[in-house]
Design a protein around this motif. Structure first.
Motif, PDB file in Angstrom:
ATOM      1  N   CYS A  56       0.828  -1.210   0.000  1.00 53.11           N
ATOM      2  CA  CYS A  56       0.000   0.000   0.000  1.00 53.11           C
ATOM      3  C   CYS A  56       0.860   1.257   0.000  1.00 53.11           C
ATOM      4  N   LEU A  57       1.951   1.244   0.788  1.00 56.33           N
ATOM      5  CA  LEU A  57       2.822   2.422   0.821  1.00 56.33           C
ATOM      6  C   LEU A  57       3.484   2.622  -0.538  1.00 56.33           C
ATOM      7  N   LEU A  58       3.935   1.504  -1.123  1.00 56.78           N
ATOM      8  CA  LEU A  58       4.616   1.602  -2.421  1.00 56.78           C
ATOM      9  C   LEU A  58       3.703   2.214  -3.470  1.00 56.78           C
ATOM     10  N   VAL A  59       2.414   1.894  -3.392  1.00 57.21           N
ATOM     11  CA  VAL A  59       1.489   2.468  -4.373  1.00 57.21           C
ATOM     12  C   VAL A  59       1.074   3.875  -3.959  1.00 57.21           C
ATOM     13  N   SER A  60       0.743   4.049  -2.675  1.00 57.10           N
ATOM     14  CA  SER A  60       0.100   5.315  -2.320  1.00 57.10           C
ATOM     15  C   SER A  60       1.084   6.467  -2.142  1.00 57.10           C
ATOM     16  N   ILE A  61       2.363   6.198  -1.919  1.00 56.74           N
ATOM     17  CA  ILE A  61       3.296   7.331  -1.838  1.00 56.74           C
ATOM     18  C   ILE A  61       3.405   8.039  -3.191  1.00 56.74           C
ATOM     19  N   PHE A  97      -9.123   9.671 -10.689  1.00 53.88           N
ATOM     20  CA  PHE A  97      -8.183   8.687 -10.165  1.00 53.88           C
ATOM     21  C   PHE A  97      -8.474   8.379  -8.704  1.00 53.88           C
ATOM     22  N   MET A  98      -8.806   9.431  -7.958  1.00 58.38           N
ATOM     23  CA  MET A  98      -9.056   9.217  -6.541  1.00 58.38           C
ATOM     24  C   MET A  98     -10.304   8.364  -6.338  1.00 58.38           C
ATOM     25  N   LEU A  99     -11.303   8.592  -7.188  1.00 57.39           N
ATOM     26  CA  LEU A  99     -12.534   7.810  -7.062  1.00 57.39           C
ATOM     27  C   LEU A  99     -12.289   6.349  -7.451  1.00 57.39           C
ATOM     28  N   LEU A 100     -11.333   6.160  -8.362  1.00 55.88           N
ATOM     29  CA  LEU A 100     -11.003   4.819  -8.815  1.00 55.88           C
ATOM     30  C   LEU A 100     -10.654   3.916  -7.631  1.00 55.88           C
ATOM     31  N   PHE A 101      -9.942   4.491  -6.651  1.00 53.49           N
ATOM     32  CA  PHE A 101      -9.511   3.688  -5.511  1.00 53.49           C
ATOM     33  C   PHE A 101     -10.667   3.380  -4.562  1.00 53.49           C
ATOM     34  N   LEU A 102     -11.762   4.109  -4.728  1.00 50.64           N
ATOM     35  CA  LEU A 102     -12.935   3.843  -3.885  1.00 50.64           C
ATOM     36  C   LEU A 102     -13.834   2.792  -4.521  1.00 50.64           C
ATOM     37  N   VAL A 143      -5.626  -4.345  -1.958  1.00 51.24           N
ATOM     38  CA  VAL A 143      -6.689  -3.645  -2.695  1.00 51.24           C
ATOM     39  C   VAL A 143      -7.635  -2.989  -1.703  1.00 51.24           C
ATOM     40  N   HIS A 144      -7.946  -3.726  -0.649  1.00 47.75           N
ATOM     41  CA  HIS A 144      -8.829  -3.187   0.379  1.00 47.75           C
ATOM     42  C   HIS A 144      -8.155  -2.013   1.104  1.00 47.75           C
ATOM     43  N   GLY A 145      -6.868  -2.187   1.452  1.00 47.64           N
ATOM     44  CA  GLY A 145      -6.148  -1.154   2.213  1.00 47.64           C
ATOM     45  C   GLY A 145      -5.866   0.099   1.395  1.00 47.64           C
ATOM     46  N   LEU A 146      -5.717  -0.080   0.085  1.00 48.97           N
ATOM     47  CA  LEU A 146      -5.353   1.065  -0.768  1.00 48.97           C
ATOM     48  C   LEU A 146      -6.364   2.190  -0.664  1.00 48.97           C
ATOM     49  N   TYR A 170      -7.937   3.266   1.886  1.00 52.21           N
ATOM     50  CA  TYR A 170      -7.577   4.163   2.987  1.00 52.21           C
ATOM     51  C   TYR A 170      -6.261   4.872   2.702  1.00 52.21           C
ATOM     52  N   SER A 171      -5.258   4.066   2.320  1.00 47.09           N
ATOM     53  CA  SER A 171      -3.915   4.633   2.281  1.00 47.09           C
ATOM     54  C   SER A 171      -3.779   5.688   1.181  1.00 47.09           C
ATOM     55  N   VAL A 172      -4.427   5.475   0.033  1.00 44.48           N
ATOM     56  CA  VAL A 172      -4.315   6.474  -1.034  1.00 44.48           C
ATOM     57  C   VAL A 172      -4.970   7.787  -0.615  1.00 44.48           C
ATOM     58  N   TRP A 173      -6.158   7.685  -0.070  1.00 41.63           N
ATOM     59  CA  TRP A 173      -6.854   8.924   0.306  1.00 41.63           C
ATOM     60  C   TRP A 173      -6.126   9.648   1.427  1.00 41.63           C
TER      61      TRP A 173
END
Ligand code: ADP
Ligand code: MG
Lengths: 347, 285
Positions: B97-102, B119-124, B160-163, B165-168
């Protein structure tokens, strides 16, 4: 050859052009002030110098080298940001050391130069303080030290005094000037305060709406403003419209080298005007007019009077307080009058 | 004269004491109720862990004992193995998650990025559908990629589930940074990468830490996805908990739940150490 040379610089945000054909040359060791009202493009000019905004056309030369399209980190032009932009996760010493670390200066030398710099900006003993715990004046000095320690080709300061309270501002103004004279760095300082520009700079460039209106020494700018805008901005904020047909008892203008057949815009400082009961029978050079006192305010040294002359309202200072509604004559000597052709009428 | 004064004072004291008492008892009552609401279930759980038998009408267990602890920790039980698997999967999910969301968070924090909101909605998006549907479909896709029943598959599901939270959270963390800070860094001669590591990242660290805690806890607790993608080959603590509960073994499931608390609290304590400003400023050096 000039140390820094800006040629025909033009900068836009989207389709809004903020800087139009700026030409400016700065000599080694000189301190130049960019003076202008808020929103005239001063910060944008500094950003263009530092490489933070792309240049539309024109070029910037640094010691003969074209740096117009260089990325910010390759220019040796450092900035004291208006908000200081200190890094809150670093101490005072770490903030100052940053530029040296990036330049891979040996550790022992970094320590020496930080110590020296802290002494210069009078922050010795605060090296391990968090920058968030410093006062505004101290932060400002950290920002200054951080920018100076790397020995930049040019130091640019964006309204360095605007976030300080009035008393600190005066002392910091002196400190920066003294430092500049002592270390001899070349600098551009941005300000919207005319007094600041006059006191600190070797030369002043007055900016208006993205144009340079006038460049000159503080004396030149103050004593012979070339455009109505500069005159107004430098405190000659009395604006008098001269029309050839209206002369006679109420109004008289005698000026050498000025055609009285044309329309003129005349600017002068309230402090240069004097008020008398009746100047009618003396033929003085300069501007003489009669009017009614509409208002007066005590300024400390003297009183400022609003004098109504027909449709025009002018301000004149006098050591005496003239009663309201009294008829007075106002006189301004020729050397204090700034006369410009009035385009709209005389064309 | 002096006597009346003392009398008055003592009566004032009495009123004061009464008020104080009332405040004290009121507070005690309030806190007790709050504690019951919060910790009631936990107390029940704790009781179960030391009960050998506990029948319905009784308020406390009939027989006390640590028999089931022995069962859980005997070498043939798979609690310790599941615990290890759970923690490893959770840590790996945090990493992914960090590797993707940073980078994603940094990119999306810039106003200039096109399609930022899209893009942000994509993660939701995964969250917009019922969990079960999403996980069943993922299981089907993973099956064709031979990821079903592998640790990697489970890590991907948790990520996928954690992303979400972590992306937002990362976007928020990066957006909150004053852009002048990186400008100052570039101005003093640092390139974009040096600036990112030494100025941007330390400033975003508290947010990234919060994101990590979320991902870790979510992963540790995750059941549905693990069930569809990982079971029966991959056994995590929640899966173990599930089968124990299904068998009606409240002792084992309570002990497992208690064990599940250990890595959660441990992770938060560890992270809490790093949250200190001194450590953060060291990161920035
Ligand atoms: N990033 C930007 N995008 C669009 N317009 C901008 C931006 N920055 C400044 N401007 C506009 O450019 C003009 C000059 O701004 P600025 O250089 O900040 O003025 P000053 O520093 O003299 O107050 C202003 O009209 C401002 O609104
Ligand atoms: Mg500005």
């Amino acid at each position: 050859m000039a140390h820094l040379s800006i040629q025909q610089l033009q900068v836009s945000y989207g389709d809004k052009t903020v800087l139009h054909n700026i030409d400016l040359n700065i000599q080694q060791g000189e301190m130049v002030a960019l003076l202008g009202p808020s929103g005239c493009g001063k910060t944008t000019l500094l950003n263009a110098l530092c490489g933070f905004v792309p240049v539309g056309s024109g070029s910037i030369f640094m010691a003969g080298k074209d740096i117009t399209n260089q990325p910010p980190e390759q220019r040796n032009i450092t900035m004291v940001f208006q908000s200081y932009a200190l890094w809150p996760h670093m101490t005072v010493a770490q903030n100052i050391a940053y530029g040296l670390k990036v330049r891979r200066v040996p550790k022992t030398e970094i320590a020496e130069r930080i110590k020296e710099m802290l002494e210069i900006v009078k922050l010795s003993g605060l090296e391990n303080e968090k920058v968030t715990q410093l006062s505004g004046g101290q932060r400002q000095r950290v920002a200054l030290a951080r920018a100076l320690v790397v020995k930049p080709d040019i130091l640019v300061l964006d309204e360095p005094l605007s976030n300080l309270d009035a008393k600190v501002r005066l002392s910091v103004r002196h400190e920066i000037k003294a430092l500049q004279q002592r270390l001899g760095f070349t600098s551009v300082i941005v300000t919207h305060d005319q007094e600041e520009a006059l006191v600190m700079a070797d030369r002043v460039a007055v900016l208006n709406n993205g144009h340079i209106e006038q460049i000159g020494t503080p004396e030149e700018i103050y004593q012979s403003p070339k455009t109505p805008f500069v005159a107004d901005f430098m405190g000659a904020d009395n604006r008098f419209v001269y029309a050839p047909k209206i002369t006679g008892k109420a109004f008289r203008l005698y000026l050498p080298k000025t055609s009285l057949e044309l329309h003129h815009l005349i600017y002068f400082r309230s402090s240069a005007a004097s008020i008398c009961k009746d100047l009618d029978n003396r033929n003085l050079d300069g501007l003489t007019l009669t009017g009614t006192v509409e208002q007066s305010a005590f300024l400390g040294q003297n009183y400022r009077h609003n004098v109504r002359h027909g449709e025009q309202l002018i301000q004149a200072d006098s050591p005496d307080c003239w009663p309201l509604d009294s008829e007075v004559s106002v006189h301004v000597p020729p050397h204090a009058l700034y006369v410009y052709p009035h385009m709209a009428r005389s064309a | 004269m002096s006597r009346t004064v003392t009398m008055e004072r003592s009566s004032v004291n009495a009123i004061g004491r009464f008020k104080l008492r009332w405040g004290f008892w009121g507070q005690t009552l309030f806190i007790t109720l709050l504690a019951l609401a919060f910790f009631g279930p936990v107390v029940n759980l704790l009781l179960w862990t030391v009960a050998e038998s506990w029948f319905f009408p009784h308020a406390v267990p009939n027989e006390w004992g640590l028999k089931y602890w022995g069962q859980v920790f005997n070498p043939y039980s798979d609690v310790s193995g599941s615990l290890f698997t759970s923690v490893m999967i959770a840590l790996a999910s945090v990493m992914v998650c960090l590797l993707v969301s940073i980078p994603a968070g940094y990119a999306m924090s810039r106003r200039s990025m096109p399609w930022r909101l899209a893009f942000m909605l994509l993660f939701l998006l995964p969250q917009a559908f019922p969990n079960l549907t999403v996980y069943m479909n993922m299981a089907r896709i993973f099956y064709s990629w031979n990821l079903n029943g592998t640790i990697l598959g489970v890590i991907l599901v948790h990520s996928v589930h954690g992303l979400m939270y972590s992306v937002w959270i990362s976007v928020a963390a990066f957006s909150a940074i004053d852009p002048m800070l990186s400008r100052a860094s570039r101005n003093l001669g640092a390139g974009p990468i040096y600036t990112f590591i030494h100025v941007v990242l330390p400033q975003a660290t508290p947010g990234l830490i919060a994101a990590s805690i979320f991902v870790f806890l979510e992963s540790l607790d995750e059941f549905t996805g693990t069930f569809f993608v990982g079971a029966p080959e991959v056994s995590t603590l929640p899966l173990l908990l599930y089968s124990a509960s299904m068998e009606g073994n409240y002792q084992i499931s309570s002990i497992t739940a208690l064990i599940l608390l250990v890595p959660s609290i441990g992770f938060m304590l560890l992270i809490n150490r790093f949250m200190r400003p001194e450590v953060l400023s060291k990161l920035g050096q």
